[in-house]
Design a protein around this motif. Sequence first.
Motif, PDB file in Angstrom:
ATOM      1  N   GLU A   9      42.583 134.659  25.577  1.00 53.85           N
ATOM      2  CA  GLU A   9      43.614 133.356  26.476  1.00 53.85           C
ATOM      3  C   GLU A   9      42.691 131.974  27.107  1.00 53.85           C
ATOM      4  N   ARG A  10      41.401 132.630  27.675  1.00 51.05           N
ATOM      5  CA  ARG A  10      40.920 131.942  28.363  1.00 51.05           C
ATOM      6  C   ARG A  10      40.418 130.037  27.815  1.00 51.05           C
ATOM      7  N   ARG A  11      39.343 131.006  26.413  1.00 52.12           N
ATOM      8  CA  ARG A  11      38.940 130.263  25.517  1.00 52.12           C
ATOM      9  C   ARG A  11      39.649 129.548  25.066  1.00 52.12           C
ATOM     10  N   ARG A  12      40.610 129.721  24.581  1.00 50.31           N
ATOM     11  CA  ARG A  12      41.235 128.504  24.107  1.00 50.31           C
ATOM     12  C   ARG A  12      42.392 128.014  25.380  1.00 50.31           C
ATOM     13  N   ALA A  13      42.519 128.194  26.093  1.00 48.20           N
ATOM     14  CA  ALA A  13      42.640 127.275  27.414  1.00 48.20           C
ATOM     15  C   ALA A  13      42.095 126.486  27.145  1.00 48.20           C
ATOM     16  N   GLU A  14      40.344 126.398  27.184  1.00 50.82           N
ATOM     17  CA  GLU A  14      39.298 125.465  27.608  1.00 50.82           C
ATOM     18  C   GLU A  14      39.242 124.349  26.078  1.00 50.82           C
ATOM     19  N   ALA A  15      39.119 125.222  25.651  1.00 48.78           N
ATOM     20  CA  ALA A  15      39.459 124.869  23.891  1.00 48.78           C
ATOM     21  C   ALA A  15      40.780 123.706  23.646  1.00 48.78           C
ATOM     22  N   ARG A  16      41.554 124.047  24.216  1.00 50.35           N
ATOM     23  CA  ARG A  16      42.233 122.959  24.494  1.00 50.35           C
ATOM     24  C   ARG A  16      42.421 121.820  25.302  1.00 50.35           C
ATOM     25  N   LEU A  17      41.850 122.064  26.215  1.00 44.96           N
ATOM     26  CA  LEU A  17      41.098 120.800  26.966  1.00 44.96           C
ATOM     27  C   LEU A  17      40.019 120.565  26.442  1.00 44.96           C
ATOM     28  N   GLY A  18      39.740 120.796  25.119  1.00 44.56           N
ATOM     29  CA  GLY A  18      38.173 119.178  24.599  1.00 44.56           C
ATOM     30  C   GLY A  18      37.341 118.633  25.547  1.00 44.56           C
TER      31      GLY A  18
END
Length: 74
Positions: A9-18
Amino acid sequence: MRSVLGEVERRRAEARLGGGQKRIDGQHAKGKLTARERIEVLLDEGSFEEFDMYVTHRAVDFGMAENKSPATAW
């Protein structure tokens, strides 16, 4: 197991920030939407499944080796 799910989930949130909040704010300052925001506007809710969210570019020229952001493949 919870730590693994937390990391995903941490990585997904970081990826969503582009490229990061600064780049998102820059797009908005220009009156533009981000790619993900444009997809949300164009498609029906829940109809888009993003693949390769964690992909990064492999470019090394022009200082790009130091600029690794998730979801910024070229």
